[in-house]
Design a protein around this motif. Structure first.
Motif: not given
Length: 304
Positions: A266-284
């Motif tokens: 798919g063609k991704v057009e935008g990104v936002a951070v929803y939450r930090q899961l761990q120190a080096r892990q994000l849910e986008l």
């Protein structure tokens, strides 16, 4: 770095998603051939209200025709002087019709009043800084406490993946017509990855807690206006150079994949951070555009 897709959901009645920003628990989404600012619950993706950005008689088919659309591709949240928080929405600048933007204050979590912004003067200054033969085509925006970051996407070429860096306060004063003095503009060039020997181009950006996240996608096209087959999309983090430093920086981005290892097409057009899961892990939370009027939201786990 690894970017794994956890789920994907269709965004009904939202054509050609082109940008996303999360403020509180609300995900705001724009479409490049739609006249609305759409709202969703960032956790459940349940649809909420929508705000009219501009009036048009050309949306009866569900998409504004390509040759006259505003091509709203860039959106970022700002807190401006006086403490007002809102969304800055910008056209790509690829044609004269795409040189308009909007300021949408967020009051008590609601987007109601819309203020149009003329971008012609600013975009003329940006064009002067482009390499010869490259068309202005802004695809993403992000705001740090001090700078407005605008991302140039140059399809099919690696020499035009530019980040324009503008002082936020001076840029805001210019856009609000408090001054006629154009803000200072600096730029940074990045070397993005390739798929099938075709270079990626910037498609989305988000500033979160001192971290600049970006998306980039690969299309099989040489035209900034015409679409091409999507070969893949990336997500990752960029490093900003100190003021005055100049260098072409390679970027470490992760190719979006399904948990079984298949590349996401798919063609991704935008990104936002929803939450930090761990120190080096994000849910986008990403949004995509299928170039046929369809849009999805993609929940991604980014590990590094």
């Amino acid at each position: 770095m690894q970017a794994l897709i956890r789920r994907e959901a269709v965004l009904p009645d939202l054509p050609s998603a082109s940008g996303i920003e999360i403020v509180g628990e609300t995900a705001y989404v724009i479409g490049d051939d739609a006249p609305f600012l759409y709202q969703f619950n960032a956790g459940t993706l349940a649809a909420g209200a929508r705000t009219t950005l501009f009036e048009t008689a050309h949306f009866s088919s569900g998409r504004i025709p390509k040759d006259i659309k505003r091509d709203l591709e860039c959106m970022t949240s700002l807190t401006v002087s006086g403490g007002e928080t809102g969304l800055l929405v910008l056209g790509s600048g690829a044609t004269a019709a795409r040189e308009q933007g909007f300021w949408v204050p967020l009051r008590a979590g609601h987007a109601e009043t819309v203020y149009p912004l003329s971008l012609s003067g600013l975009y003329a200054a940006l064009r002067e800084r482009l390499p010869a033969g490259i068309l202005l085509n802004l695809e993403a925006a992000a705001a740090t406490p001090d700078e407005l970051l605008l991302f140039q996407r140059t399809v099919g070429m690696s020499t035009g993946n530019l980040l324009f860096r503008l002082p936020l306060a001076a840029t805001w004063a210019y856009l609000q017509r408090h001054t006629t003095q154009l803000p200072a503009i600096s730029q940074q060039l990045f070397e993005l990855p390739m798929v099938e020997k075709k270079p990626a181009g910037f498609s989305g950006a988000s500033w979160q807690n001192g971290r600049l996240l970006v998306t980039a996608s690969v299309e099989d096209t040489q035209d900034a206006v015409l679409d091409g087959a999507v070969l893949g999309s990336f997500v990752g983090e960029l490093t900003l150079l100190p003021p005055g430093k100049q260098a072409v920086l390679p970027v470490s981005l992760a190719l979006l994949q399904w948990p079984d290892g298949r590349a996401y097409r798919g063609k991704v057009e935008g990104v936002a951070v929803y939450r930090q899961l761990q120190a080096r892990q994000l849910e986008l939370l990403l949004v995509t555009d299928d170039d046929a009027g369809g849009s999805t939201a993609v929940v991604v786990e980014l590990n590094w």
